[in-house]
Design a protein around this motif. Sequence first.
Motif, PDB file in Angstrom:
ATOM      1  N   SER A   1       0.857  -1.190   0.000  1.00 46.67           N
ATOM      2  CA  SER A   1       0.000   0.000   0.000  1.00 46.67           C
ATOM      3  C   SER A   1       0.892   1.239   0.000  1.00 46.67           C
ATOM      4  CB  SER A   1      -0.907  -0.001   1.232  1.00 46.67           C
ATOM      5  OG  SER A   1      -1.710   1.163   1.258  1.00 46.67           O
ATOM      6  N   PRO A   2       1.293   1.710  -1.203  1.00 44.10           N
ATOM      7  CA  PRO A   2       2.220   2.853  -1.275  1.00 44.10           C
ATOM      8  C   PRO A   2       1.736   4.083  -0.519  1.00 44.10           C
ATOM      9  CG  PRO A   2       1.961   1.833  -3.424  1.00 44.10           C
ATOM     10  CD  PRO A   2       0.940   1.191  -2.527  1.00 44.10           C
ATOM     11  N   ALA A   3       0.438   4.369  -0.579  1.00 40.50           N
ATOM     12  CA  ALA A   3      -0.073   5.589   0.051  1.00 40.50           C
ATOM     13  C   ALA A   3       0.038   5.556   1.565  1.00 40.50           C
ATOM     14  CB  ALA A   3      -1.524   5.819  -0.358  1.00 40.50           C
ATOM     15  N   ARG A   4       0.157   4.350   2.137  1.00 40.13           N
ATOM     16  CA  ARG A   4       0.268   4.228   3.595  1.00 40.13           C
ATOM     17  C   ARG A   4       1.702   3.958   4.063  1.00 40.13           C
ATOM     18  NH1 ARG A   4      -5.085   0.525   4.999  1.00 40.13           N
ATOM     19  NH2 ARG A   4      -6.654   2.033   4.225  1.00 40.13           N
ATOM     20  N   HIS A   5       2.605   3.927   3.130  1.00 40.46           N
ATOM     21  CA  HIS A   5       4.009   3.666   3.483  1.00 40.46           C
ATOM     22  C   HIS A   5       4.561   4.835   4.299  1.00 40.46           C
ATOM     23  CE1 HIS A   5       8.304   2.743   2.998  1.00 40.46           C
ATOM     24  NE2 HIS A   5       7.922   1.502   2.667  1.00 40.46           N
ATOM     25  N   HIS A   6       5.403   4.512   5.285  1.00 37.13           N
ATOM     26  CA  HIS A   6       5.908   5.563   6.184  1.00 37.13           C
ATOM     27  C   HIS A   6       6.819   6.574   5.482  1.00 37.13           C
ATOM     28  CE1 HIS A   6       9.214   2.638   6.252  1.00 37.13           C
ATOM     29  NE2 HIS A   6       9.994   3.617   6.681  1.00 37.13           N
ATOM     30  N   LYS A   7       7.334   6.216   4.290  1.00 41.00           N
ATOM     31  CA  LYS A   7       8.196   7.148   3.551  1.00 41.00           C
ATOM     32  C   LYS A   7       7.446   7.860   2.428  1.00 41.00           C
ATOM     33  CE  LYS A   7      12.580   4.709   4.371  1.00 41.00           C
ATOM     34  NZ  LYS A   7      13.732   4.024   3.730  1.00 41.00           N
TER      35      LYS A   7
ATOM     36  N   ARG B   1      10.444  18.308  -9.376  1.00 36.66           N
ATOM     37  CA  ARG B   1       9.997  17.183 -10.217  1.00 36.66           C
ATOM     38  C   ARG B   1       8.477  17.032 -10.048  1.00 36.66           C
ATOM     39  NH1 ARG B   1      14.460  12.617  -8.732  1.00 36.66           N
ATOM     40  NH2 ARG B   1      13.184  11.368 -10.165  1.00 36.66           N
ATOM     41  N   MET B   2       7.759  17.943 -10.664  1.00 35.56           N
ATOM     42  CA  MET B   2       6.316  18.038 -10.445  1.00 35.56           C
ATOM     43  C   MET B   2       5.549  16.835 -10.991  1.00 35.56           C
ATOM     44  SD  MET B   2       5.864  20.512  -8.571  1.00 35.56           S
ATOM     45  CE  MET B   2       6.666  21.989  -7.991  1.00 35.56           C
ATOM     46  N   ASP B   3       5.936  16.316 -12.115  1.00 32.94           N
ATOM     47  CA  ASP B   3       5.212  15.182 -12.704  1.00 32.94           C
ATOM     48  C   ASP B   3       5.252  13.971 -11.780  1.00 32.94           C
ATOM     49  OD1 ASP B   3       4.584  16.687 -14.886  1.00 32.94           O
ATOM     50  OD2 ASP B   3       6.277  15.978 -16.103  1.00 32.94           O
ATOM     51  N   GLU B   4       6.447  13.655 -11.255  1.00 32.81           N
ATOM     52  CA  GLU B   4       6.566  12.517 -10.337  1.00 32.81           C
ATOM     53  C   GLU B   4       5.790  12.769  -9.043  1.00 32.81           C
ATOM     54  OE1 GLU B   4       9.124  13.937 -11.939  1.00 32.81           O
ATOM     55  OE2 GLU B   4      10.757  12.522 -12.342  1.00 32.81           O
ATOM     56  N   ALA B   5       5.847  14.021  -8.536  1.00 34.61           N
ATOM     57  CA  ALA B   5       5.130  14.361  -7.303  1.00 34.61           C
ATOM     58  C   ALA B   5       3.617  14.209  -7.502  1.00 34.61           C
ATOM     59  CB  ALA B   5       5.471  15.783  -6.879  1.00 34.61           C
ATOM     60  N   ARG B   6       3.105  14.661  -8.654  1.00 35.82           N
ATOM     61  CA  ARG B   6       1.663  14.554  -8.939  1.00 35.82           C
ATOM     62  C   ARG B   6       1.225  13.094  -9.046  1.00 35.82           C
ATOM     63  NH1 ARG B   6       0.864  17.333 -14.169  1.00 35.82           N
ATOM     64  NH2 ARG B   6      -1.336  16.772 -13.839  1.00 35.82           N
ATOM     65  N   GLN B   7       2.072  12.271  -9.658  1.00 33.54           N
ATOM     66  CA  GLN B   7       1.736  10.847  -9.777  1.00 33.54           C
ATOM     67  C   GLN B   7       1.650  10.186  -8.404  1.00 33.54           C
ATOM     68  OE1 GLN B   7       4.658   9.120 -12.382  1.00 33.54           O
ATOM     69  NE2 GLN B   7       4.027  10.360 -14.147  1.00 33.54           N
ATOM     70  N   MET B   8       2.562  10.546  -7.520  1.00 30.56           N
ATOM     71  CA  MET B   8       2.528   9.995  -6.163  1.00 30.56           C
ATOM     72  C   MET B   8       1.298  10.503  -5.400  1.00 30.56           C
ATOM     73  SD  MET B   8       5.130   7.941  -5.713  1.00 30.56           S
ATOM     74  CE  MET B   8       5.400   7.819  -3.961  1.00 30.56           C
ATOM     75  N   LEU B   9       0.958  11.782  -5.552  1.00 28.51           N
ATOM     76  CA  LEU B   9      -0.215  12.344  -4.871  1.00 28.51           C
ATOM     77  C   LEU B   9      -1.519  11.700  -5.355  1.00 28.51           C
ATOM     78  CD1 LEU B   9       0.657  16.150  -4.682  1.00 28.51           C
ATOM     79  CD2 LEU B   9       0.318  14.594  -2.750  1.00 28.51           C
ATOM     80  N   ALA B  10      -1.534  11.303  -6.627  1.00 23.38           N
ATOM     81  CA  ALA B  10      -2.746  10.672  -7.174  1.00 23.38           C
ATOM     82  C   ALA B  10      -3.077   9.379  -6.433  1.00 23.38           C
ATOM     83  CB  ALA B  10      -2.558  10.411  -8.664  1.00 23.38           C
ATOM     84  N   LYS B  11      -2.051   8.670  -5.965  1.00 26.58           N
ATOM     85  CA  LYS B  11      -2.281   7.427  -5.210  1.00 26.58           C
ATOM     86  C   LYS B  11      -2.951   7.715  -3.875  1.00 26.58           C
ATOM     87  CE  LYS B  11       1.629   5.069  -7.351  1.00 26.58           C
ATOM     88  NZ  LYS B  11       0.773   4.191  -8.172  1.00 26.58           N
ATOM     89  N   GLN B  12      -2.596   8.828  -3.254  1.00 31.09           N
ATOM     90  CA  GLN B  12      -3.200   9.219  -1.977  1.00 31.09           C
ATOM     91  C   GLN B  12      -4.632   9.720  -2.196  1.00 31.09           C
ATOM     92  OE1 GLN B  12      -3.272   9.257   1.860  1.00 31.09           O
ATOM     93  NE2 GLN B  12      -1.124   9.270   1.169  1.00 31.09           N
ATOM     94  N   ALA B  13      -4.809  10.482  -3.279  1.00 35.74           N
ATOM     95  CA  ALA B  13      -6.140  11.039  -3.560  1.00 35.74           C
ATOM     96  C   ALA B  13      -7.169   9.954  -3.823  1.00 35.74           C
ATOM     97  CB  ALA B  13      -6.045  11.988  -4.756  1.00 35.74           C
ATOM     98  N   SER B  14      -6.737   8.865  -4.482  1.00 32.99           N
ATOM     99  CA  SER B  14      -7.680   7.783  -4.802  1.00 32.99           C
ATOM    100  C   SER B  14      -8.192   7.075  -3.552  1.00 32.99           C
ATOM    101  CB  SER B  14      -7.010   6.779  -5.741  1.00 32.99           C
ATOM    102  OG  SER B  14      -5.908   6.161  -5.083  1.00 32.99           O
ATOM    103  N   GLN B  15      -7.433   7.167  -2.448  1.00 36.12           N
ATOM    104  CA  GLN B  15      -7.840   6.500  -1.209  1.00 36.12           C
ATOM    105  C   GLN B  15      -8.561   7.439  -0.243  1.00 36.12           C
ATOM    106  OE1 GLN B  15      -4.660   4.379   0.612  1.00 36.12           O
ATOM    107  NE2 GLN B  15      -4.160   3.164  -1.210  1.00 36.12           N
TER     108      GLN B  15
END
Length: 652
Positions: A187-193, A206-220
């Motif tokens: 569960s990447p969105a719940r990982h401590h890092k 690195r906005m594109d990578e940051a947005r992709q990571m945020l999308a995983k949190q937003a979906s949950q």
Amino acid sequence: MEEVDVEPAITVIPGVDSSQRHMGFVWGRGDILLYETQHKGTGSGEAGCPLIHVVRKDEDIYSPILRKLFNESHHIFVGLQQSKEETSSKTKRPQFVSVSKNYRSVIRACMEELQEVAVSTRDAALSAQCCSQVSILLAVELIWNLCEVLFIEAVPAGSLLLHLLDWVRLHKADVDEKAQEVLQSDSPARHHKYWDVVICYVLQGRMDEARQMLAKQASQQPAARSMFKTLDSLMKKMPVFNPAGSQTLTEFDLKWRHWHEECELHLQDGSFSSNSNLETICKILLGHEETLLNQKEQLSTWYHFLVSRLLYTHPSVKPTELHYYAQSSMDLFLDNRSDPEPLDSILLVAFEFDIHQVIKDCSIALSNWWFVAHLTDLLDHCKLLQSHNLHFGSNLREFLLLEYASGLFTHHSLWQLAVDYFDHCPEFGRIYLELQIERVPLDTERKALKVLRICEQRQLAEQVRSICKIMAKKAVRNNRLGSALSWSIRAKDAAFATLISDRFLQDYCARGTFSDLDLIDNLGPAMLLSDRLTFLGKYREFHKLYGEKRFAEAAKLLLSLMTARIAPRSFWMTLLTDALPLLEQKQVIFSADQTYELMHCLEELMSGETEPSDKRTVQEEDIETTKVELLRLALARNLAAAIVKEGTVDSL
């Protein structure tokens, strides 16, 4: 190790009874030999073998992996020197940038290899040494990359920050490892890092990578989806200057200010107040100083803080403004609680565009001259060091290259690289080469030929003679007369060629045959180097004529060797003995006049005999007497036959 003419200096070892132990040292080629000495009968000192330490001037050249760095960078250096000179260095800037990147790629390759060895080896000492070298190379590559951006590329405002971002990303690559760890989890969105990775991406722009990571949190988090969408929109709309585009720097600056104001409005409206992580990201986008300083763990260095701070507060920063932001960023990040490291000081003076201070500080901080020598050479080609000359004659570039090359000359194989560095030091390079080339140990003939070829190509006549003399003497000690003669001819050393020729003649007298016939048969004009060598060549020619049954020519040559006084007097009896078979031929070989000449030589030899008879054995005395009697008899018979033959011809 070089020999010394005096006793090594003695230094008392601190903390040890001076009546028992001392320390001596001997200077060598690039190192010092330290040894502990003990004096007998001066106390109850602990018995045992004294310790010996070799203190080397440049330890790095003995590392097998770093030797690859020296070899590869040598090719780049030589290629740079051979590049065609043009009127303006600006037209060559892309070439200089390419050369700089080539140097950095070599550094990177060595770092990767050292890291592999550090991980794979079981030797703790070797692993520690490799890790230490990696940390040094990381610092070297960091400094070089910054110098490339600021000095070699001379990037203008707008593009400058983009290059600094690339610089930081290259040297702060651990975020990719963290991101991989997060993404591979269940569960990447719940990982401590997770949030550490997102913030690291934002700090590096690195906005594109940051947005992709945020999308995983937003979906949950469906309830907070609008909040994530707002931040995603802000990150997506963040203006980035495009040097290749038609947009001017003023237009970009205006667009960026509008975006910045929009971020400020969302923060003031409390759009992200319910999520502290999103609020932190928004504050970073606004360049809030306190928020950025709270991310020290993610930033890790003051120069990363500097670049992130500029990215979100002043993206159109000019090169002339960098030093102000660099100094304030270092002060804020270090917070006056710790002194800056040498690396920090070097980077700071680089941001101040003080090239000479960068070179000076690197010369002090680094363990060898490789970095400063090659960087200075490249900067000199960029016409950035023209105004800086040293007080003692040589310019800065040449001084550093000479120091680096002198260090290479202490290594058993890298000395060959140093030759090219000396070649491209127009003022003192030749003088240094003349002094250093004489110190290369001539362990093998192959190595000696290599050194000799280098000297001959550069017309170092004195060094050529010196090398040839050394090799000739070595060959004589090993009883390799052919090689010794070849080296002495190459050295044009008449005295030594005479000595070796005498050894050849002595061997012939002892064994009755010549060694190294191929060399003697092909002396050519070289036999004129000395009278003795001429005699050796002509005497061998006599034997060839005799072997081919060309008796008349052989007789004439033999007689000329004696009458022209080319043959050493000690060898006359041997020559007269060689004449015996010709005198005993059925056909008359020697004419009457020639026979008289031989008789005269024999009598002159006998009348000038100075060796006391008591030094000879009875057997030797008998042999000598028999030879003389046989010669006189043969000469008398030949004279009679020659007179009869010549008288008969005259009467006809």
